[in-house]
Every structure is written in C-alpha cells, then in structure tokens.
Motif scaffolding. Structure first.
Motif, PDB file in Angstrom:
ATOM      1  N   THR A 110      -0.297  -7.808 -32.141  1.00  0.00           N
ATOM      2  CA  THR A 110      -1.394  -8.736 -31.833  1.00  0.00           C
ATOM      3  C   THR A 110      -0.915  -9.813 -30.860  1.00  0.00           C
ATOM      4  OG1 THR A 110      -2.115  -8.405 -34.085  1.00  0.00           O
ATOM      5  CG2 THR A 110      -3.179 -10.190 -32.899  1.00  0.00           C
ATOM      6  N   ALA A 111       0.253 -10.386 -31.152  1.00  0.00           N
ATOM      7  CA  ALA A 111       0.759 -11.494 -30.323  1.00  0.00           C
ATOM      8  C   ALA A 111       1.014 -11.037 -28.885  1.00  0.00           C
ATOM      9  CB  ALA A 111       2.027 -12.062 -30.935  1.00  0.00           C
ATOM     10  N   LEU A 112       1.579  -9.832 -28.723  1.00  0.00           N
ATOM     11  CA  LEU A 112       1.925  -9.373 -27.377  1.00  0.00           C
ATOM     12  C   LEU A 112       0.692  -8.984 -26.560  1.00  0.00           C
ATOM     13  CD1 LEU A 112       5.151  -7.264 -28.051  1.00  0.00           C
ATOM     14  CD2 LEU A 112       4.971  -9.541 -27.069  1.00  0.00           C
ATOM     15  N   ASN A 113      -0.398  -8.675 -27.247  1.00  0.00           N
ATOM     16  CA  ASN A 113      -1.609  -8.277 -26.516  1.00  0.00           C
ATOM     17  C   ASN A 113      -2.621  -9.405 -26.360  1.00  0.00           C
ATOM     18  OD1 ASN A 113      -1.251  -5.369 -25.881  1.00  0.00           O
ATOM     19  ND2 ASN A 113      -0.822  -5.355 -28.065  1.00  0.00           N
ATOM     20  N   ASP A 114      -2.289 -10.556 -26.927  1.00  0.00           N
ATOM     21  CA  ASP A 114      -3.228 -11.675 -26.858  1.00  0.00           C
ATOM     22  C   ASP A 114      -2.917 -12.544 -25.632  1.00  0.00           C
ATOM     23  OD1 ASP A 114      -4.941 -13.725 -27.233  1.00  0.00           O
ATOM     24  OD2 ASP A 114      -3.949 -14.558 -29.011  1.00  0.00           O
ATOM     25  N   GLU A 115      -3.563 -12.224 -24.527  1.00  0.00           N
ATOM     26  CA  GLU A 115      -3.264 -12.950 -23.282  1.00  0.00           C
ATOM     27  C   GLU A 115      -3.749 -14.397 -23.326  1.00  0.00           C
ATOM     28  OE1 GLU A 115      -4.173 -11.054 -19.679  1.00  0.00           O
ATOM     29  OE2 GLU A 115      -2.866  -9.363 -20.105  1.00  0.00           O
ATOM     30  N   HIS A 142      12.732  -5.269 -23.374  1.00  0.00           N
ATOM     31  CA  HIS A 142      12.385  -3.977 -23.970  1.00  0.00           C
ATOM     32  C   HIS A 142      11.006  -4.007 -24.642  1.00  0.00           C
ATOM     33  CE1 HIS A 142      13.105  -0.006 -25.571  1.00  0.00           C
ATOM     34  NE2 HIS A 142      12.811  -0.430 -26.785  1.00  0.00           N
ATOM     35  N   ALA A 143      10.830  -4.941 -25.573  1.00  0.00           N
ATOM     36  CA  ALA A 143       9.599  -4.923 -26.377  1.00  0.00           C
ATOM     37  C   ALA A 143       8.402  -5.492 -25.621  1.00  0.00           C
ATOM     38  CB  ALA A 143       9.820  -5.710 -27.671  1.00  0.00           C
ATOM     39  N   VAL A 144       8.643  -6.479 -24.779  1.00  0.00           N
ATOM     40  CA  VAL A 144       7.508  -7.118 -24.095  1.00  0.00           C
ATOM     41  C   VAL A 144       7.267  -6.484 -22.725  1.00  0.00           C
ATOM     42  CG1 VAL A 144       6.520  -9.313 -23.340  1.00  0.00           C
ATOM     43  CG2 VAL A 144       8.093  -9.279 -25.286  1.00  0.00           C
ATOM     44  N   GLU A 145       8.347  -6.291 -21.962  1.00  0.00           N
ATOM     45  CA  GLU A 145       8.184  -5.803 -20.586  1.00  0.00           C
ATOM     46  C   GLU A 145       8.293  -4.287 -20.457  1.00  0.00           C
ATOM     47  OE1 GLU A 145       7.279  -7.779 -17.888  1.00  0.00           O
ATOM     48  OE2 GLU A 145       6.931  -9.162 -19.538  1.00  0.00           O
ATOM     49  N   GLY A 146       8.753  -3.632 -21.505  1.00  0.00           N
ATOM     50  CA  GLY A 146       8.763  -2.161 -21.511  1.00  0.00           C
ATOM     51  C   GLY A 146       9.897  -1.502 -20.747  1.00  0.00           C
ATOM     52  N   TYR A 147      10.982  -2.229 -20.478  1.00  0.00           N
ATOM     53  CA  TYR A 147      12.132  -1.610 -19.809  1.00  0.00           C
ATOM     54  C   TYR A 147      12.870  -0.694 -20.789  1.00  0.00           C
ATOM     55  CZ  TYR A 147      11.824  -4.704 -15.762  1.00  0.00           C
ATOM     56  OH  TYR A 147      11.407  -5.345 -14.624  1.00  0.00           O
ATOM     57  N   ARG A 148      13.484   0.361 -20.248  1.00  0.00           N
ATOM     58  CA  ARG A 148      14.317   1.237 -21.078  1.00  0.00           C
ATOM     59  C   ARG A 148      15.694   0.580 -21.243  1.00  0.00           C
ATOM     60  NH1 ARG A 148      15.596   5.428 -18.242  1.00  0.00           N
ATOM     61  NH2 ARG A 148      14.560   4.794 -16.339  1.00  0.00           N
ATOM     62  N   HIS A 149      16.398   0.991 -22.317  1.00  0.00           N
ATOM     63  CA  HIS A 149      17.707   0.367 -22.567  1.00  0.00           C
ATOM     64  C   HIS A 149      18.680   0.616 -21.411  1.00  0.00           C
ATOM     65  CE1 HIS A 149      17.049  -1.355 -26.463  1.00  0.00           C
ATOM     66  NE2 HIS A 149      16.486  -0.237 -26.901  1.00  0.00           N
ATOM     67  N   GLU A 150      18.555   1.774 -20.762  1.00  0.00           N
ATOM     68  CA  GLU A 150      19.443   2.077 -19.621  1.00  0.00           C
ATOM     69  C   GLU A 150      19.200   1.058 -18.496  1.00  0.00           C
ATOM     70  OE1 GLU A 150      17.620   4.280 -21.219  1.00  0.00           O
ATOM     71  OE2 GLU A 150      19.141   5.603 -22.091  1.00  0.00           O
ATOM     72  N   GLU A 151      17.938   0.739 -18.275  1.00  0.00           N
ATOM     73  CA  GLU A 151      17.605  -0.226 -17.213  1.00  0.00           C
ATOM     74  C   GLU A 151      18.101  -1.627 -17.599  1.00  0.00           C
ATOM     75  OE1 GLU A 151      13.390   1.295 -15.408  1.00  0.00           O
ATOM     76  OE2 GLU A 151      13.376   0.766 -17.521  1.00  0.00           O
ATOM     77  N   ILE A 152      17.914  -1.966 -18.875  1.00  0.00           N
ATOM     78  CA  ILE A 152      18.335  -3.303 -19.335  1.00  0.00           C
ATOM     79  C   ILE A 152      19.854  -3.440 -19.225  1.00  0.00           C
ATOM     80  CG2 ILE A 152      18.437  -4.817 -21.359  1.00  0.00           C
ATOM     81  CD1 ILE A 152      15.765  -3.491 -22.234  1.00  0.00           C
ATOM     82  N   ALA A 153      20.560  -2.361 -19.617  1.00  0.00           N
ATOM     83  CA  ALA A 153      22.028  -2.388 -19.549  1.00  0.00           C
ATOM     84  C   ALA A 153      22.457  -2.671 -18.114  1.00  0.00           C
ATOM     85  CB  ALA A 153      22.572  -1.053 -20.034  1.00  0.00           C
ATOM     86  N   ASN A 154      21.771  -2.068 -17.178  1.00  0.00           N
ATOM     87  CA  ASN A 154      22.074  -2.260 -15.765  1.00  0.00           C
ATOM     88  C   ASN A 154      21.776  -3.691 -15.317  1.00  0.00           C
ATOM     89  OD1 ASN A 154      22.953  -1.256 -13.354  1.00  0.00           O
ATOM     90  ND2 ASN A 154      20.910  -0.663 -12.678  1.00  0.00           N
ATOM     91  N   MET A 155      20.627  -4.202 -15.750  1.00  0.00           N
ATOM     92  CA  MET A 155      20.231  -5.552 -15.335  1.00  0.00           C
ATOM     93  C   MET A 155      21.145  -6.617 -15.917  1.00  0.00           C
ATOM     94  SD  MET A 155      16.176  -5.078 -16.041  1.00  0.00           S
ATOM     95  CE  MET A 155      15.380  -6.524 -15.387  1.00  0.00           C
ATOM     96  N   LEU A 156      21.592  -6.398 -17.158  1.00  0.00           N
ATOM     97  CA  LEU A 156      22.352  -7.445 -17.847  1.00  0.00           C
ATOM     98  C   LEU A 156      23.856  -7.180 -17.877  1.00  0.00           C
ATOM     99  CD1 LEU A 156      19.982  -8.089 -20.912  1.00  0.00           C
ATOM    100  CD2 LEU A 156      20.085  -9.346 -18.772  1.00  0.00           C
TER     101      LEU A 156
END
Lengths: 159, 183
Positions: free
Chosen positions: A12-17, B144-158
């Motif tokens: 809910t939190a992540l989809n609540d713009e 990962h959870a908010v922006e949807g990056y894969r762990h492989e991409e995150i490992a590269n970025m960080l």
C-alpha cells in the motif's frame, strides 16, 4: 480493526503516490539558474581556460604537496604545505567570489574539512615526521580545493 | 485487452514534452520537472535519508537531465530513465558527502533513530521506517523493493557482491518488519 500484514502495509505504502514527501523549498529556481549558467555565456575558449586553470591548480597543488612530503619530512614541512594550500584556497575563493554556488551547504562541508585539517595538524604536533599524517593533511587540503571548485564549476557525473 | 487511457495519454504527453526539451524548449522542461520532481525527490530522500541533501540531489538530477536529454532515445520510458539517473546521482552524492575520516576508515553509517525519523515531517509510515535503516541496507532495499533493480544491477551500482546485496535486502526487510510489528 486488525493491523494489516507487513507485506500489505508495504504494498500500500509503495503504491500510494499521494503520500510521497514533497521538498520544503522551490527546487525549480536553482535548476533554472544552473541550466542557464551551463549555457555558453562566455566564448568556449574562455570557459575551457577557466576550467583548465582550476584543474591545473588542483593537480599542481597535489603534486607539490606529494613532493614536499616525500622529499623533506622535516619540521618545516607542515608550515610549507599549510602556507602553500592556504594561498591556493584563498585564490580560488577570490576567483569564485562573485559566482553563486550550486549547493547551499558547501560552506558547512568546508568547515568540516577545516576541522579535520586542525585535528591532523594537532596530531602532527605530537609526531611531526609522520608521513601518513602529512599525507592525510595533503588529502584534506586537496578535498577543500576540490570542494570549492566542484560547487562553483560542477563537472557533472556520468549518467 | 483493456487499455489504460489515462496512462497512455500521460505517456504521450511526456514523450511530446521530451521531444520539445530536445529542441531546447525550457518551458517544456519546466513542465517535465513539475510532473516528475516529487517522485525524484522521494527517491533521493529514501536513498539519502536527509531532506536538505535530497533537495540538492534532486536539483542536480534535473540539471543533468537537461544537459543529457539528447541521449534519451526513447528505448525505455522517460520515467525509467529519469529514475536511473536519479539513483546514480543520489549514490554518488552519498559518496561525496562522506567526510575524510569516513573515506579513510570505511565504516557503515547508521540510519536515523526513531525520533529523528519522526522529525522529518510528512513521511508516510514506510518511509519513516526506511530512513531508520543502516546505509547499505537502506540503499539495497530502496533500489530493489522500491525501484525494481535486480541484485546483479545493485551489486554493480554499489560496488558490492551480489550475495551482499541479497543479504542486505533481507537484513533491511527483517528490520522493517520488526519495527512495523512493534509499532
């Protein structure tokens, strides 16, 4: 009423713009100023020359500090390096005096680096020939010069 | 198939604005800014956990976007490209903010305490918890959870191992869940 599960809460939190945080100040003004400054007001030659002189000052300062540290780890090294960098710093500050900075907190960052400089100098009083401390002092000075250059003439990172 | 008319219209509108920006139209850029700056700011705040830094980073994002808008070829949605620019800038901003001691001696920054998170004002429940996470766990969780990056991409970025990215994500999730349950 039962508390939603953690997964539901997160979904809910992540989809609540609507509940996304908003900045406290108007950010457009700074963006507008920066993009207009970035457009070539001076001739490209002049602009490049200014950038090159900033880079050259920093590189020269770094090389000289390194040479001083490596060639004469004596009592007078600290005074020599300090005097030289202070001169470089002041000339950069004067050079950028009329140019607005792109971040608001750069002076706080500079003060933090100056505090670090004082801490290293204090340690050097106890151990004046410690090459690691002298190197650290040179790094702190270099960071001060980089900071002053960066906030006034940012070289944007690669996207 | 149901077409989301609102989203399609909005996408078309964004594409048209981007095309005008690529012609040097600052008015169009302002419209793009108005459409997207709040989401970019939210991303920067989640990554940096400090409103003043998030504001500076958000401005830097839009300055860079203006300068690099020609490089956007429309292969992805503009918002996807914008968020990847924002993520990279916020991460490098975080690196630049570290003081000399933190750079010399590498150690992890802890997150805000509960009181500090409350003082950040109008954050939603999850964001108040995210800013309390330790730095690495926070970065991985947001990417990962908010922006949807894969762990492989995150490992590269960080600059971390893929396994570290995964373990930091689980660490973050466990901490968030624990704080949520105890709230």
């Amino acid at each position: 009423m039962t508390k939603p599960s953690f997964d539901e809460f997160m979904h809910t939190a992540l989809n609540d713009e609507q509940s996304q945080p908003a900045p406290q100040r108007d950010l457009w003004q700074g963006v507008e100023r920066a993009i207009n400054q970035a457009q070539p007001v001076q001739s490209p030659k002049q602009s490049n020359w200014q950038k090159l002189s900033g880079i050259a000052a920093c590189t020269f300062a770094g090389l000289l500090a390194w040479q001083v540290i490596m060639s004469q780890p004596k009592q007078d090294s600290l005074a020599n390096i300090s005097a030289f960098f202070e001169q470089q710093k002041q000339s950069l500050l004067v050079q950028y005096e009329t140019q607005p900075a792109l971040t608001s907190d750069w002076q706080t960052q500079l003060q933090e680096l100056e505090q670090a400089e004082l801490a290293v100098k204090l340690a050097l009083k106890q151990d004046p020939e410690n090459a690691a401390l002298l190197n650290m002092l040179a790094q702190v000075y270099q960071q001060q010069l980089d900071l002053i250059n960066k906030v006034h003439e940012p070289r944007w990172q690669q996207i | 198939m149901i077409i989301n008319a609102k989203a399609a219209f909005s996408q078309e509108q964004t594409d048209a604005l981007v095309a005008r920006c690529q012609q040097g139209d600052q008015g169009a850029f302002r419209e793009l800014f108005e459409q997207h700056h709040r989401r970019v700011y939210a991303l920067c705040l989640r990554l940096l956990a400090e409103p003043a830094h998030a504001e500076d980073a958000c401005q830097e994002v839009f300055v860079q976007v203006w300068q690099k808008i020609d490089q956007f070829k429309g292969q992805s949605q503009f918002s996807t490209w914008l968020h990847s620019v924002a993520s990279n800038i916020a991460i490098s901003y975080l690196r630049k903010q570290k003081n000399w001691f933190q750079k010399v001696v590498s150690f992890e920054q802890s997150g805000l305490d509960e009181q500090g998170a409350e003082q950040l004002g109008e954050l939603n429940g999850l964001d108040k918890l995210i800013v309390r996470l330790p730095e690495r766990a926070r970065l991985v969780f947001v990417l990962h959870a908010v922006e949807g990056y894969r762990h492989e991409e995150i490992a590269n970025m960080l600059n971390m191992a893929v396994g570290s990215s995964k373990s930091q994500y689980h660490r973050a999730r466990n901490l968030l869940q624990e704080w949520y349950n105890n709230d």
